[in-house]
Design an enzyme around this catalytic site. Structure first.
Site, PDB file in Angstrom:
ATOM      1  N   HIS A 150       0.878  -1.189   0.000  1.00  0.00           N
ATOM      2  CA  HIS A 150       0.000   0.000   0.000  1.00  0.00           C
ATOM      3  C   HIS A 150       0.908   1.230   0.000  1.00  0.00           C
ATOM      4  O   HIS A 150       1.683   1.421  -0.937  1.00  0.00           O
ATOM      5  CB  HIS A 150      -0.925  -0.121   1.214  1.00  0.00           C
ATOM      6  N   ARG A 205      -3.400  11.692   3.295  1.00  0.00           N
ATOM      7  CA  ARG A 205      -4.531  10.753   3.347  1.00  0.00           C
ATOM      8  C   ARG A 205      -5.356  10.914   4.616  1.00  0.00           C
ATOM      9  O   ARG A 205      -6.517  10.494   4.668  1.00  0.00           O
ATOM     10  CB  ARG A 205      -4.026   9.318   3.189  1.00  0.00           C
ATOM     11  N   ASP A 208       2.416   5.729  -6.675  1.00  0.00           N
ATOM     12  CA  ASP A 208       3.657   5.752  -5.892  1.00  0.00           C
ATOM     13  C   ASP A 208       4.931   5.848  -6.722  1.00  0.00           C
ATOM     14  O   ASP A 208       5.939   6.358  -6.238  1.00  0.00           O
ATOM     15  CB  ASP A 208       3.752   4.488  -5.024  1.00  0.00           C
ATOM     16  N   HIS A 217      -2.329  -2.267  -9.619  1.00  0.00           N
ATOM     17  CA  HIS A 217      -3.342  -1.678  -8.732  1.00  0.00           C
ATOM     18  C   HIS A 217      -4.505  -2.639  -8.543  1.00  0.00           C
ATOM     19  O   HIS A 217      -4.834  -3.408  -9.446  1.00  0.00           O
ATOM     20  CB  HIS A 217      -3.852  -0.346  -9.309  1.00  0.00           C
ATOM     21  N   ILE A 257       7.221  -5.876  -8.381  1.00  0.00           N
ATOM     22  CA  ILE A 257       7.890  -4.608  -8.621  1.00  0.00           C
ATOM     23  C   ILE A 257       7.044  -3.527  -7.960  1.00  0.00           C
ATOM     24  O   ILE A 257       5.912  -3.260  -8.395  1.00  0.00           O
ATOM     25  CB  ILE A 257       8.044  -4.311 -10.129  1.00  0.00           C
TER      26      ILE A 257
HETATM   27  C1  LIG Z   1      -1.184   4.160  -3.267  1.00  0.00           C
HETATM   28  C2  LIG Z   1      -1.230   2.676  -3.351  1.00  0.00           C
HETATM   29  O1  LIG Z   1      -1.405   2.026  -2.360  1.00  0.00           O
HETATM   30  S1  LIG Z   1      -1.107   1.984  -4.868  1.00  0.00           S
HETATM   31  C3  LIG Z   1      -0.510   0.342  -4.611  1.00  0.00           C
HETATM   32  C4  LIG Z   1       0.923   0.360  -4.124  1.00  0.00           C
HETATM   33  N1  LIG Z   1       1.465  -0.989  -4.052  1.00  0.00           N
HETATM   34  C5  LIG Z   1       2.443  -1.428  -4.904  1.00  0.00           C
HETATM   35  O2  LIG Z   1       2.923  -0.723  -5.766  1.00  0.00           O
HETATM   36  C6  LIG Z   1       2.939  -2.818  -4.655  1.00  0.00           C
HETATM   37  C7  LIG Z   1       3.091  -3.598  -5.963  1.00  0.00           C
HETATM   38  N2  LIG Z   1       1.785  -3.932  -6.509  1.00  0.00           N
HETATM   39  C8  LIG Z   1       1.085  -4.986  -6.021  1.00  0.00           C
HETATM   40  O3  LIG Z   1       1.535  -5.729  -5.140  1.00  0.00           O
HETATM   41  C9  LIG Z   1      -0.307  -5.224  -6.559  1.00  0.00           C
HETATM   42  O4  LIG Z   1      -0.397  -4.739  -7.880  1.00  0.00           O
HETATM   43  C10 LIG Z   1      -1.391  -4.570  -5.679  1.00  0.00           C
HETATM   44  C11 LIG Z   1      -1.239  -4.993  -4.213  1.00  0.00           C
HETATM   45  C12 LIG Z   1      -1.325  -3.061  -5.769  1.00  0.00           C
HETATM   46  C13 LIG Z   1      -2.751  -5.017  -6.202  1.00  0.00           C
HETATM   47  O5  LIG Z   1      -2.861  -6.377  -5.932  1.00  0.00           O
HETATM   48  P1  LIG Z   1      -3.906  -7.305  -6.683  1.00  0.00           P
HETATM   49  O6  LIG Z   1      -5.215  -6.609  -6.783  1.00  0.00           O
HETATM   50  O7  LIG Z   1      -3.880  -8.619  -6.035  1.00  0.00           O
HETATM   51  O8  LIG Z   1      -3.232  -7.379  -8.117  1.00  0.00           O
HETATM   52  P2  LIG Z   1      -3.758  -8.055  -9.395  1.00  0.00           P
HETATM   53  O9  LIG Z   1      -4.873  -8.998  -9.063  1.00  0.00           O
HETATM   54  O10 LIG Z   1      -4.015  -7.009 -10.379  1.00  0.00           O
HETATM   55  O11 LIG Z   1      -2.504  -8.933  -9.886  1.00  0.00           O
HETATM   56  C14 LIG Z   1      -2.626  -9.694 -11.026  1.00  0.00           C
HETATM   57  C15 LIG Z   1      -1.318 -10.362 -11.320  1.00  0.00           C
HETATM   58  O12 LIG Z   1      -0.306  -9.390 -11.592  1.00  0.00           O
HETATM   59  C16 LIG Z   1       0.799  -9.601 -10.747  1.00  0.00           C
HETATM   60  N3  LIG Z   1       1.253  -8.313 -10.301  1.00  0.00           N
HETATM   61  C17 LIG Z   1       0.485  -7.316  -9.805  1.00  0.00           C
HETATM   62  N4  LIG Z   1       1.260  -6.295  -9.461  1.00  0.00           N
HETATM   63  C18 LIG Z   1       2.522  -6.657  -9.735  1.00  0.00           C
HETATM   64  C19 LIG Z   1       3.765  -6.012  -9.580  1.00  0.00           C
HETATM   65  N5  LIG Z   1       3.841  -4.784  -9.054  1.00  0.00           N
HETATM   66  N6  LIG Z   1       4.884  -6.664  -9.960  1.00  0.00           N
HETATM   67  C20 LIG Z   1       4.815  -7.895 -10.487  1.00  0.00           C
HETATM   68  N7  LIG Z   1       3.659  -8.560 -10.650  1.00  0.00           N
HETATM   69  C21 LIG Z   1       2.533  -7.938 -10.264  1.00  0.00           C
HETATM   70  C22 LIG Z   1       0.293 -10.374  -9.561  1.00  0.00           C
HETATM   71  O13 LIG Z   1       1.297 -11.140  -8.969  1.00  0.00           O
HETATM   72  C23 LIG Z   1      -0.784 -11.176 -10.170  1.00  0.00           C
HETATM   73  O14 LIG Z   1      -0.227 -12.320 -10.711  1.00  0.00           O
HETATM   74  P3  LIG Z   1      -0.607 -13.756 -10.141  1.00  0.00           P
HETATM   75  O15 LIG Z   1      -2.103 -13.845 -10.248  1.00  0.00           O
HETATM   76  O16 LIG Z   1       0.138 -14.677 -11.001  1.00  0.00           O
HETATM   77  O17 LIG Z   1      -0.111 -13.727  -8.722  1.00  0.00           O
HETATM   78  O1  LIG Z   2      -6.968   2.155  -3.705  1.00  0.00           O
HETATM   79  C1  LIG Z   2      -6.059   1.388  -3.374  1.00  0.00           C
HETATM   80  O2  LIG Z   2      -6.212   0.156  -3.219  1.00  0.00           O
HETATM   81  C2  LIG Z   2      -4.692   1.903  -3.137  1.00  0.00           C
HETATM   82  C3  LIG Z   2      -4.476   3.291  -3.586  1.00  0.00           C
HETATM   83  O3  LIG Z   2      -4.196   3.551  -4.733  1.00  0.00           O
HETATM   84  C4  LIG Z   2      -4.644   4.373  -2.621  1.00  0.00           C
HETATM   85  O4  LIG Z   2      -5.051   4.123  -1.480  1.00  0.00           O
HETATM   86  O5  LIG Z   2      -4.371   5.528  -2.974  1.00  0.00           O
END
Ligand SMILES: CC(=O)SCCNC(=O)CCNC(=O)[C@H](O)C(C)(C)COP(=O)(O)OP(=O)(O)OC[C@H]1O[C@@H](n2cnc3c(N)ncnc32)[C@H](O)[C@@H]1OP(=O)(O)O
Ligand SMILES: O=C([O-])CC(=O)C(=O)O
Length: 375
Positions: free
Chosen positions: A221, A336, A311, A260, A255
């Site tokens: 997150h 936030r 991010d 998202h 990564i």
């Molecule tokens: C402001 C915020 O909070 S924005 C989010 C910030 N977080 C990150 O940047 C962390 C990296 N990203 C992630 O871990 C994820 O994309 C999340 C947590 C944001 C969303 O998670 P989910 O909703 O479960 O992702 P989603 O269902 O779209 O993933 C689909 C596939 O893509 C892959 N994937 C998603 N994000 C990434 C990533 N950043 N790097 C590599 N693979 C990824 C997942 O592993 C998944 O593959 P799998 O089914 O084989 O395991």
């Molecule tokens: O909506 C989400 O799951 C994460 C996000 O982008 C935020 O909180 O800004």
């Protein structure tokens, strides 16, 4: 990414309640706060206007904004007991733990006595959060006890002023304002949902916000902006960026700063912060971080159809403004907080305790074996 399954784990795709605060990924509009597109807000308003909008429901008039900013400015001081607690937190503590403790301690010293005080508590935290993190940082890292009351009208400029000990440039003040706008509110994300669950038990605002900080701390997150910085700072150039990422993808590593839970093709906040990161890169005359970030963006889309979330380009933008990496996620908190507090108020206005059910997958009913007979 396109054939993604919704539902099931993570409550994905399930509605968990109603909100009038924001829309995320609704077709035609990437992200709106109370009916305004975030792009429109980032171009035409400042963070305090957006905070007012989120907390009060409408954008302020000129007079209301001036009153609001002057009210917030008067609330930046920290009680002595809180400063003493912050001084005892070691320099190697996680800054999100500092935020959590700072919020919780303020709740001991200035508790929310009844819900009639909720807006006051939100404003107090909005004014005090930059003071809390910068007071701790400057004391633990530089050995100075800063005066947390500056004359900056804007919270973002005030934060940079406390951190660097001088008034920031207009460009840096502007980027901070935009950044705080982008991070302010995002529907039922994990930290906001934490705040709402806590609010649904009729708990106090400080407890709701403290819990939300804990949820935001994780790298999936809010913590992703710091993790993204750690990733890009090692990249020497575009070719090296590609090599590093391909290796990570090969090893099936996540990564940070990509992907998202709700957006499927892009995060509308990315283009905005990316353009400011580019401006900062040309201002500093060192565009390596910006260039490697762009290379990462292209490669991740090409290889995995994954896009930068809010991010990723925040990492380079914050770095260009001289902000230490460990303070990236606390800045997210400073922003936030507005969304969290507004959600707490919304939850309270039409409350029912949030208590979902679980599908039991454990062992069948069985009798207790007396202790003497257990092996
Ligand atoms: C402001 C915020 O909070 S924005 C989010 C910030 N977080 C990150 O940047 C962390 C990296 N990203 C992630 O871990 C994820 O994309 C999340 C947590 C944001 C969303 O998670 P989910 O909703 O479960 O992702 P989603 O269902 O779209 O993933 C689909 C596939 O893509 C892959 N994937 C998603 N994000 C990434 C990533 N950043 N790097 C590599 N693979 C990824 C997942 O592993 C998944 O593959 P799998 O089914 O084989 O395991
Ligand atoms: O909506 C989400 O799951 C994460 C996000 O982008 C935020 O909180 O800004």
């Amino acid at each position: 990414m396109t054939d993604k399954k919704l539902g099931g784990a993570g409550l994905r795709g399930q509605s968990a309640g109603e909100t009038a605060l924001s829309t995320v990924g609704k077709s035609g509009s990437g992200l709106t706060y109370r009916g305004y597109d975030v792009k429109d807000l980032a171009e035409n308003t400042g963070f305090e206007e957006v905070a007012y909008l989120i907390l009060h429901g409408e954008l302020p008039t000129k007079t209301q904004l001036a009153d609001y900013q002057s009210q917030l400015k008067k609330m930046r001081g920290l009680p002595q007991a809180l400063k003493e607690v912050l001084e005892r937190i070691p320099a190697n503590a996680h800054p999100m733990d500092v935020m959590r403790t700072g919020c919780s301690m303020l709740g001991n010293l200035e508790p929310e006595n009844n819900f009639g005080e909720q807006l006051h508590v939100a404003d107090r935290l909005l004014a005090a959060f930059p003071s809390i993190i910068c007071y701790w940082y400057r004391f633990s890292h530089d050995g100075v006890r800063i005066n947390t009351e500056t004359d900056d009208d804007e919270i973002g400029a005030h934060f940079l002023h406390l951190l660097h000990g001088k008034t920031p440039s207009p460009l840096h003040a502007k980027v901070m304002s935009v950044s705080l706008i982008l991070y302010a509110e995002h529907e039922f994300n994990a930290s906001t949902f934490t705040a709402r669950v806590c609010a649904s038990t009729l708990s106090d605002m400080f407890s709701c916000i403290t819990g939300a900080i804990g949820s935001l701390r994780g790298p999936l997150h809010g913590g992703a902006n710091e993790a993204a910085m750690e990733l890009i700072q090692e990249m020497r150039n575009e070719a090296h960026a590609q090599e590093v990422l391909l290796g990570k993808l090969e090893r099936k590593e996540k990564i940070m700063g990509f992907g998202h839970a709700i957006y499927r093709e892009s995060d509308p906040r990315n283009a905005i912060i990316k353009s400011w990161s580019e401006k900062l890169a040309s201002e500093t005359g060192d565009d390596r971080l910006y260039r490697v970030s762009v290379a990462c963006e292209a490669l991740m889309w090409q290889e995995k159809k994954l896009f930068c979330n809010a991010d990723f380009f925040h990492a380079s933008a914050y770095h260009y403004m001289g902000i230490p990496t460990k303070l990236f996620t606390p800045i997210f908190v400073c922003s936030r907080l507005t969304g969290w507090a507004a959600h707490v108020m919304e939850q309270r206005a039409n409350n029912r305790i949030i208590r979902p059910s679980a599908d039991y997958v454990g062992v069948e009913l069985r009798p207790v074996t007396p202790l003497s007979q257990r092996k």
